[in-house]
Design a protein around this motif. Structure first.
Motif, PDB file in Angstrom:
ATOM      1  N   ARG A  87     -12.377 -32.055   0.119  1.00 40.64           N
ATOM      2  CA  ARG A  87     -12.174 -33.119  -0.073  1.00 40.64           C
ATOM      3  C   ARG A  87     -11.102 -34.053   0.303  1.00 40.64           C
ATOM      4  NH1 ARG A  87     -16.556 -33.621  -5.374  1.00 40.64           N
ATOM      5  NH2 ARG A  87     -18.731 -33.225  -4.218  1.00 40.64           N
ATOM      6  N   ARG A  88     -10.478 -33.192  -0.182  1.00 44.80           N
ATOM      7  CA  ARG A  88      -8.433 -34.354   0.096  1.00 44.80           C
ATOM      8  C   ARG A  88      -7.922 -33.783   1.456  1.00 44.80           C
ATOM      9  NH1 ARG A  88      -7.569 -30.984  -4.331  1.00 44.80           N
ATOM     10  NH2 ARG A  88      -5.921 -29.629  -3.051  1.00 44.80           N
ATOM     11  N   THR A  89      -8.226 -32.552   1.932  1.00 38.81           N
ATOM     12  CA  THR A  89      -7.778 -32.024   3.603  1.00 38.81           C
ATOM     13  C   THR A  89      -9.093 -32.410   4.781  1.00 38.81           C
ATOM     14  OG1 THR A  89      -8.269 -29.655   3.073  1.00 38.81           O
ATOM     15  CG2 THR A  89      -6.770 -30.220   2.171  1.00 38.81           C
ATOM     16  N   GLY A  90     -10.593 -32.533   4.466  1.00 37.69           N
ATOM     17  CA  GLY A  90     -10.900 -31.958   5.596  1.00 37.69           C
ATOM     18  C   GLY A  90     -11.253 -30.768   6.431  1.00 37.69           C
ATOM     19  N   ILE A  91     -10.380 -29.711   5.498  1.00 41.26           N
ATOM     20  CA  ILE A  91     -10.422 -28.940   6.387  1.00 41.26           C
ATOM     21  C   ILE A  91     -11.408 -27.725   5.134  1.00 41.26           C
ATOM     22  CG2 ILE A  91      -8.884 -26.836   6.351  1.00 41.26           C
ATOM     23  CD1 ILE A  91      -7.140 -28.682   7.178  1.00 41.26           C
ATOM     24  N   SER A  92     -11.841 -26.102   5.842  1.00 41.30           N
ATOM     25  CA  SER A  92     -12.419 -25.863   4.701  1.00 41.30           C
ATOM     26  C   SER A  92     -12.397 -24.319   5.089  1.00 41.30           C
ATOM     27  CB  SER A  92     -14.551 -25.611   4.946  1.00 41.30           C
ATOM     28  OG  SER A  92     -14.629 -25.055   3.815  1.00 41.30           O
ATOM     29  N   ALA A  93     -12.136 -23.060   4.538  1.00 39.20           N
ATOM     30  CA  ALA A  93     -11.472 -21.884   5.007  1.00 39.20           C
ATOM     31  C   ALA A  93     -12.650 -20.347   4.017  1.00 39.20           C
ATOM     32  CB  ALA A  93     -10.373 -21.655   5.112  1.00 39.20           C
ATOM     33  N   ASN A  94     -12.754 -19.258   5.012  1.00 33.01           N
ATOM     34  CA  ASN A  94     -13.780 -19.028   4.185  1.00 33.01           C
ATOM     35  C   ASN A  94     -13.623 -17.140   4.994  1.00 33.01           C
ATOM     36  OD1 ASN A  94     -15.334 -17.528   2.155  1.00 33.01           O
ATOM     37  ND2 ASN A  94     -16.313 -18.494   1.674  1.00 33.01           N
ATOM     38  N   THR A  95     -12.854 -15.907   3.677  1.00 32.45           N
ATOM     39  CA  THR A  95     -13.165 -15.009   4.406  1.00 32.45           C
ATOM     40  C   THR A  95     -13.316 -14.385   3.607  1.00 32.45           C
ATOM     41  OG1 THR A  95     -10.444 -15.606   4.611  1.00 32.45           O
ATOM     42  CG2 THR A  95     -11.095 -13.333   5.243  1.00 32.45           C
ATOM     43  N   PRO A  96     -14.862 -13.727   3.951  1.00 34.59           N
ATOM     44  CA  PRO A  96     -15.391 -12.214   3.417  1.00 34.59           C
ATOM     45  C   PRO A  96     -15.129 -11.671   3.137  1.00 34.59           C
ATOM     46  CG  PRO A  96     -17.150 -14.239   5.190  1.00 34.59           C
ATOM     47  CD  PRO A  96     -15.316 -14.468   5.116  1.00 34.59           C
ATOM     48  N   SER A  97     -14.614 -10.922   1.667  1.00 42.07           N
ATOM     49  CA  SER A  97     -13.739  -9.810   1.794  1.00 42.07           C
ATOM     50  C   SER A  97     -14.560  -8.414   2.722  1.00 42.07           C
ATOM     51  CB  SER A  97     -13.705  -8.955   0.391  1.00 42.07           C
ATOM     52  OG  SER A  97     -15.199  -9.004  -0.448  1.00 42.07           O
ATOM     53  N   VAL A  98     -16.174  -8.258   3.172  1.00 40.81           N
ATOM     54  CA  VAL A  98     -16.672  -7.568   2.869  1.00 40.81           C
ATOM     55  C   VAL A  98     -16.866  -6.741   4.731  1.00 40.81           C
ATOM     56  CG1 VAL A  98     -18.049  -7.639   1.052  1.00 40.81           C
ATOM     57  CG2 VAL A  98     -18.843  -8.601   2.773  1.00 40.81           C
ATOM     58  N   ASN A  99     -16.817  -8.135   5.029  1.00 39.15           N
ATOM     59  CA  ASN A  99     -16.900  -7.792   6.919  1.00 39.15           C
ATOM     60  C   ASN A  99     -16.297  -8.542   8.292  1.00 39.15           C
ATOM     61  OD1 ASN A  99     -17.327 -10.174   7.000  1.00 39.15           O
ATOM     62  ND2 ASN A  99     -19.462 -10.709   6.974  1.00 39.15           N
ATOM     63  N   GLY A 100     -14.866  -8.040   7.482  1.00 34.85           N
ATOM     64  CA  GLY A 100     -13.778  -8.884   8.576  1.00 34.85           C
ATOM     65  C   GLY A 100     -13.649  -9.961   9.287  1.00 34.85           C
TER      66      GLY A 100
END
Length: 286
Positions: free
Chosen positions: A193-206
């Protein structure tokens, strides 16, 4: 001649029972149609039977009905099914109802050329994020493909979290409970909400994704994401790829007639054409 036979009011149970097979029919037809992908545009009856999980005779009845509705085509010489011409009509109608798809398309293709990664567009279906377009014509030897129609995790995917951050809370079923149960999710939603940015790195599939919101006026209507491997997509939300993504999302927002700034009216949480990137996540949780 008047019908003198007595009328019989159906019981509540009798009124419900006929709908059950009708619902099952629709669900099974949807399973068959969803079995076709860009990578597998032609399927045999055995393959459709396996996807449906029924007998071959049952699958054949459904394919016959879908052929009669021009939703399927059948190549007798090769014994393979493909989507029928009526699908094109339905696709055109769907695109007309969601102008963001046609507006975003050329910009997504340009972004693929710029970053050489898969670019995905998703919309909210009332329960979670659903992929409505994916451009993966990258030149990379190893690339991530995302199937149109894929339903993404609303709390674990980058695109899903964009919707959690910017949709009204009542529009996201179970969000209050999810936020109460996860400090990590609360922190991430606040950050988006503050930055307008979303990031995600699932640990199981690279797989790593970065996602950005697209608005029409003050309303979030879509999320755009770059999806790649953990080696090709930098971690975090301030990389050149993230900047390119947010810039592209901002252009689409502008073309949809959005005013400058985010849902709060002062620029927070809205993707600007000159702003920095936003994040997303990968795989089934893209």
């Amino acid at each position: 001649m008047a019908d003198d036979s007595p009328s019989v009011e159906p019981s509540p149970s009798a009124a419900v029972e006929p709908s059950t097979p009708a619902i099952q029919t629709v669900q099974r037809a949807a399973v068959i149609l969803n079995a076709f992908t860009a990578a597998r545009p032609r399927l045999s009856l055995n393959e459709l039977t396996a996807s449906l999980g029924t007998s071959k005779a049952t699958a054949h009845r459904y394919t016959k009905a879908l052929r009669e509705s021009n939703l399927l085509r059948y190549d007798e010489r090769e014994g393979l099914y493909s989507l029928g011409p009526q699908i094109l009509t339905l696709s055109a109608a769907a695109r007309a109802a969601m102008p963001v798809i046609s507006i975003a398309g050329p910009h997504m293709q340009q972004l693929v050329r710029e970053v050489d990664e898969t670019v995905v567009l998703s919309v909210w279906d009332g329960d979670t994020a659903v992929v409505v377009r994916a451009d993966d014509n990258t030149d990379r030897v190893i690339r991530v493909s995302v199937r149109t129609g894929s339903r993404l995790s609303r709390t674990e995917s980058a695109q899903g979290r964009v919707f959690c951050a910017f949709l009204p809370a009542d529009d996201v079923p179970g969000l209050a409970a999810d936020l109460a149960a996860s400090a990590e999710l609360r922190h991430e939603v606040d950050k988006i909400r503050r930055t307008g940015i979303s990031a995600n790195t699932p640990s199981v599939n690279g797989v790593r994704s970065i996602a950005a919101p697209i608005f029409r006026g003050q309303t979030l209507i879509a999320a755009m994401a770059i999806v790649g491997t953990t080696t090709s997509v930098p971690e975090g939300t301030d990389s050149p790829l993230a900047a390119a993504l947010q810039r592209t999302a901002g252009v689409v927002t502008a073309e949809l007639g959005s005013v400058a700034g985010g849902p709060d009216g002062n620029g927070n949480g809205r993707s600007q054409g000159s702003g920095r990137g936003q994040g997303g996540n990968g795989n089934g949780s893209r």
